[in-house]
Design an enzyme around this catalytic site. Structure first.
Site, PDB file in Angstrom:
ATOM      1  N   TYR A 130       0.815  -1.217   0.000  1.00 52.08           N
ATOM      2  CA  TYR A 130       0.000   0.000   0.000  1.00 52.08           C
ATOM      3  C   TYR A 130       0.846   1.264   0.000  1.00 52.08           C
ATOM      4  O   TYR A 130       0.658   2.148   0.845  1.00 52.08           O
ATOM      5  CB  TYR A 130      -0.954   0.011   1.214  1.00 52.08           C
ATOM      6  CG  TYR A 130      -1.656  -1.299   1.447  1.00 52.08           C
ATOM      7  CD1 TYR A 130      -2.690  -1.708   0.609  1.00 52.08           C
ATOM      8  CD2 TYR A 130      -1.272  -2.143   2.482  1.00 52.08           C
ATOM      9  CE1 TYR A 130      -3.320  -2.912   0.798  1.00 52.08           C
ATOM     10  CE2 TYR A 130      -1.895  -3.359   2.676  1.00 52.08           C
ATOM     11  CZ  TYR A 130      -2.922  -3.737   1.835  1.00 52.08           C
ATOM     12  OH  TYR A 130      -3.539  -4.923   2.022  1.00 52.08           O
ATOM     13  N   TYR A 177     -12.071  -7.549   6.756  1.00 53.88           N
ATOM     14  CA  TYR A 177     -10.948  -7.589   5.817  1.00 53.88           C
ATOM     15  C   TYR A 177     -10.732  -9.043   5.413  1.00 53.88           C
ATOM     16  O   TYR A 177     -10.592  -9.916   6.270  1.00 53.88           O
ATOM     17  CB  TYR A 177      -9.658  -7.025   6.432  1.00 53.88           C
ATOM     18  CG  TYR A 177      -8.510  -7.152   5.458  1.00 53.88           C
ATOM     19  CD1 TYR A 177      -8.374  -6.266   4.388  1.00 53.88           C
ATOM     20  CD2 TYR A 177      -7.591  -8.192   5.562  1.00 53.88           C
ATOM     21  CE1 TYR A 177      -7.363  -6.413   3.460  1.00 53.88           C
ATOM     22  CE2 TYR A 177      -6.570  -8.345   4.634  1.00 53.88           C
ATOM     23  CZ  TYR A 177      -6.466  -7.448   3.586  1.00 53.88           C
ATOM     24  OH  TYR A 177      -5.460  -7.599   2.659  1.00 53.88           O
ATOM     25  N   ASP A 227     -13.632 -16.692   8.193  1.00 51.80           N
ATOM     26  CA  ASP A 227     -12.271 -16.361   7.783  1.00 51.80           C
ATOM     27  C   ASP A 227     -11.430 -16.237   9.055  1.00 51.80           C
ATOM     28  O   ASP A 227     -11.501 -15.225   9.755  1.00 51.80           O
ATOM     29  CB  ASP A 227     -12.287 -15.056   6.976  1.00 51.80           C
ATOM     30  CG  ASP A 227     -10.893 -14.611   6.564  1.00 51.80           C
ATOM     31  OD1 ASP A 227      -9.905 -15.185   7.051  1.00 51.80           O
ATOM     32  OD2 ASP A 227     -10.807 -13.668   5.751  1.00 51.80           O
ATOM     33  N   LYS A 260      -1.934 -17.185   7.303  1.00 49.67           N
ATOM     34  CA  LYS A 260      -1.025 -16.426   8.166  1.00 49.67           C
ATOM     35  C   LYS A 260      -0.180 -17.290   9.116  1.00 49.67           C
ATOM     36  O   LYS A 260       0.859 -17.763   8.700  1.00 49.67           O
ATOM     37  CB  LYS A 260      -1.791 -15.345   8.901  1.00 49.67           C
ATOM     38  CG  LYS A 260      -2.252 -14.249   7.943  1.00 49.67           C
ATOM     39  CD  LYS A 260      -2.485 -12.905   8.605  1.00 49.67           C
ATOM     40  CE  LYS A 260      -2.508 -11.803   7.581  1.00 49.67           C
ATOM     41  NZ  LYS A 260      -3.827 -11.251   7.304  1.00 49.67           N
TER      42      LYS A 260
HETATM   43  C1  LIG Z   1      -4.422 -11.180   5.945  1.00 53.03           C
HETATM   44  C2  LIG Z   1      -5.808 -11.651   5.810  1.00 53.03           C
HETATM   45  C3  LIG Z   1      -6.288 -12.164   4.584  1.00 53.03           C
HETATM   46  C4  LIG Z   1      -5.441 -12.192   3.339  1.00 53.03           C
HETATM   47  O1  LIG Z   1      -4.329 -13.021   3.460  1.00 53.03           O
HETATM   48  P1  LIG Z   1      -3.056 -12.826   2.486  1.00 53.03           P
HETATM   49  O2  LIG Z   1      -2.180 -13.984   2.823  1.00 53.03           O
HETATM   50  O3  LIG Z   1      -2.468 -11.495   2.832  1.00 53.03           O
HETATM   51  O4  LIG Z   1      -3.575 -12.870   1.090  1.00 53.03           O
HETATM   52  C5  LIG Z   1      -7.587 -12.617   4.541  1.00 53.03           C
HETATM   53  N1  LIG Z   1      -8.384 -12.582   5.626  1.00 53.03           N
HETATM   54  C6  LIG Z   1      -7.956 -12.115   6.812  1.00 53.03           C
HETATM   55  C7  LIG Z   1      -8.878 -12.142   7.986  1.00 53.03           C
HETATM   56  C8  LIG Z   1      -6.665 -11.624   6.940  1.00 53.03           C
HETATM   57  O5  LIG Z   1      -6.252 -11.130   8.123  1.00 53.03           O
END
Ligand SMILES: *Cc1c(COP(=O)(O)O)cnc(C)c1O
Length: 424
Positions: free
Chosen positions: A16, A144, A245, A274
């Site tokens: 960014y 997000y 997620d 992550k």
């Molecule tokens: C970081 C994140 C993503 C995206 O993951 P990337 O490996 O950066 O593509 C999706 N959902 C959540 C909740 C995240 O924190």
């Protein structure tokens, strides 16, 4: 030849940032445990776990050894037509650790892609079972889910770049995020919004997607797990799939192995990423139930996704080992101790003139400021104080590796105070 930092500035994008006027970056020489060593020799205590990932700290002997051993077998082989022990063992572990219904695993290379795959699963499922009109997604504001187009379309419409891409983004459905914090009695309006949305649109809706309990990069907001229990019932009533997620929250960060455990709710689809490899390599997974996995092929179709580095053996090996390292540690006590210390020490700033709100859950401590923070200036204050804390917008937050000790965490929380003092 250009000096390396000048080369970086002129040729390499950072997250960014502008190529015309980039934010400053600090060159790193190495990292070990909870310390990041800069090229100029300064050592910084890590408060970020490299964006939720490095839960065991850096340069971990057990993870290094696992990577070296796997390198001697195979760094990578394609997953089309081939399989391997690391993928099978990791899938077994993930199925074992996640709720009982989640029995099928898709491995991909990043969190955003795991979300894309989740969206495809949901849409393909309804198509295959004869309800192709169920193709839209519903979510809550403040989320997000990543930076690819499908993921971006369910990020918060304001902070999530929708305006810039409005001509190409699919338009999905948004309810207000729950305002009830964990531990408070659920505000009835919290559920009313999503209920109304599903009542009105369920015929078109394939799935509700959201981050359980902790919304990460969309605003670091924590909400009552009770909301998820109501949401689960609504999804059942309106025949809509539920996607969690847990890319940010998975593997202990909120105090439970997965944030969904706070609510005791089982989703139809779960995204992980992550911290999955302990911060070593990019790997993500989308898990789903047999209903969805079998249903999406009911018309003879196949799941339409297959990344080049799918189930990379090196990454799968590291993920399996990282999970073992977590369970070999007293992670629950450690995270509880981090939570207590963060709550005690960040509470001091609740009355600070620059502060809007302080909140802590598990190994996450958030100080929300009244005005957006100047990232470059605040970053320098933190580096001068010997810590690595990366603020964004109006958020200064800590999510250290679980192995951090009391003194180092104390440094981090004191440094937050220095950062705040520069905002007066
Ligand atoms: C970081 C994140 C993503 C995206 O993951 P990337 O490996 O950066 O593509 C999706 N959902 C959540 C909740 C995240 O924190």
């Amino acid at each position: 030849m250009k000096d390396p930092l000048q080369f970086d500035r002129d040729h390499i994008w950072h997250p960014y940032t502008s190529m015309v006027d980039p934010l400053p970056v600090y060159p790193v020489a190495s990292a070990d445990g909870v310390r990041i060593r800069l090229a100029d020799g300064r050592e910084l205590i890590d408060g970020m776990s490299s964006w939720w990932c490095a839960i065991h700290g850096y340069n971990h002997p057990a993870l290094n050894a696992a990577a070296r051993a796997q390198l001697n077998d195979a760094a990578h082989v394609m997953f089309g037509g081939l399989t391997h022990g690391p993928a099978i063992e990791l899938a077994r572990a993930l199925i074992e650790l996640t709720p009982r219904g989640l029995q099928h695993v898709f491995f991909c290379d990043s969190g955003s892609v795991a979300v894309e795959v989740a969206i495809k699963m949901a849409i393909q499922y309804w198509g295959a079972v004869g309800q192709p009109e169920k193709h839209r997604l519903a979510t809550i504001r403040g989320g997000y889910h990543g930076d690819t187009f499908g993921a971006m379309s369910v990020c918060d419409p304001v902070t999530g770049m929708h305006e810039r891409f409005s001509r190409v983004l699919p338009v999905h459905l948004f309810a207000d995020r729950p305002r009830t914090r964990p531990g408070e009695d659920l505000h009835p309006d919290d559920v009313a919004g999503i209920r109304r949305l599903l009542e009105e649109h369920h015929r078109d809706v394939a799935a509700v997607i959201l981050e359980p309990v902790v919304q990460g990069a969309g605003g670091m907001w924590f909400y009552s797990p009770e909301y998820l229990q109501h949401l689960k019932r609504l999804c059942q009533r309106f025949d809509v799939l539920l996607v969690f997620d847990e890319i940010a929250t998975g593997f202990g960060r909120t105090g439970k192995l997965f944030a969904l455990e706070h609510a005791g709710v089982e989703p139809d689809i779960l995204c992980l990423g992550k911290a999955l490899t302990g911060g070593y390599l990019s790997l993500a997974a989308t898990l789903t139930s047999s209903r969805v996995a079998h249903g999406l092929s009911a018309d003879g179709g196949v799941l339409m996704h297959g990344p080049t580095f799918m189930a990379n053996p090196l990454a799968c090996t590291l993920a399996k080992r990282s999970i073992e390292v977590l369970f070999e540690s007293d992670w629950q006590e450690r995270i509880a101790a981090i939570e207590t210390q963060l709550a005690d020490e960040l509470a001091r700033y609740a009355d600070h003139p620059a502060v809007q709100d302080v909140r802590v859950l598990g190994a996450i401590g958030v100080v929300q400021t009244k005005a957006p923070v100047d990232v470059a200036a605040t970053q320098r204050v933190f580096v001068d104080a010997g810590v690595w804390i990366r603020p964004f917008n109006d958020l200064i937050y800590l999510m250290p590796p679980y192995v951090i000790d009391r003194d180092d965490l104390g440094h981090l929380t004191r440094a937050v105070g220095h950062g705040l003092d520069t905002l007066r």
